[in-house]
Design an enzyme around this catalytic site. Structure first.
Site, PDB file in Angstrom:
ATOM      1  N   MET A   1       4.371  64.743 -10.117  1.00  0.00           N
ATOM      2  CA  MET A   1       4.561  66.058  -9.561  1.00  0.00           C
ATOM      3  C   MET A   1       6.041  66.475  -9.607  1.00  0.00           C
ATOM      4  O   MET A   1       6.335  67.645  -9.440  1.00  0.00           O
ATOM      5  CB  MET A   1       4.050  66.105  -8.133  1.00  0.00           C
ATOM      6  N   CYS A  83       4.290  56.465  -6.119  1.00  0.00           N
ATOM      7  CA  CYS A  83       4.761  56.823  -7.452  1.00  0.00           C
ATOM      8  C   CYS A  83       5.147  55.561  -8.224  1.00  0.00           C
ATOM      9  O   CYS A  83       6.006  54.800  -7.785  1.00  0.00           O
ATOM     10  CB  CYS A  83       5.953  57.766  -7.363  1.00  0.00           C
TER      11      CYS A  83
END
Length: 144
Positions: A1, A83
């Site tokens: 993102m 992540c």
């Protein structure tokens, strides 16, 4: 993102649903605390409900960034422990935090009690090494 779900993207996405919770791109706590926090935390009121997704591994910086996010009007503060990118791991945050479960991830809920907004953690069911060979399971998922 990262580099995608900026405030302009979130404003656009809000047009598809007025109720879905939108997340910011991951913003490092250090950037908020030591950089242009006002610019990084800016969002349009139409984005609500919106969650601030933080990256970092230094508890004091994360606490200060979370406090700044709450004061900026975010509806939720989210710690990114999910992540897997090499870029993020090189900064000692993201999914690699799950390899040290007694560290920051376990302390986050206790730290979070000082804020009025919900505090969450983004995580994965495991962490694969950069070479893709080893699977490290978080302690909570290990069998005794």
């Amino acid at each position: 993102m990262m580099d995608w779900t900026d405030r302009h993207c979130r404003y656009f996405l809000r047009g598809f649903s007025p109720d879905v919770l939108l997340y910011t791109e991951m913003i490092t706590a250090a950037a908020i605390v030591r950089g242009d926090g006002a610019r990084l935390l800016a969002f349009h009121p139409e984005e609500h409900p919106v969650a601030l997704q933080l990256g970092g591994s230094e508890p004091r910086e994360l606490a200060a960034a979370a406090r700044a996010g709450e004061q900026a009007g975010y509806d939720e503060i989210n710690l990114n422990c999910g992540c897997p990118s090499d870029r993020v791991a090189s900064g000692a945050f993201g999914a690699c935090l799950m390899l040290e479960p007694r560290g920051l991830p376990s302390a986050w809920p206790q730290c979070a009690r000082q804020w009025r907004v919900p505090v969450t953690v983004k995580m994965r069911i495991g962490v694969v090494s950069a070479a893709g060979r080893e699977l490290h399971e978080p302690v909570a998922l290990r069998r005794a």
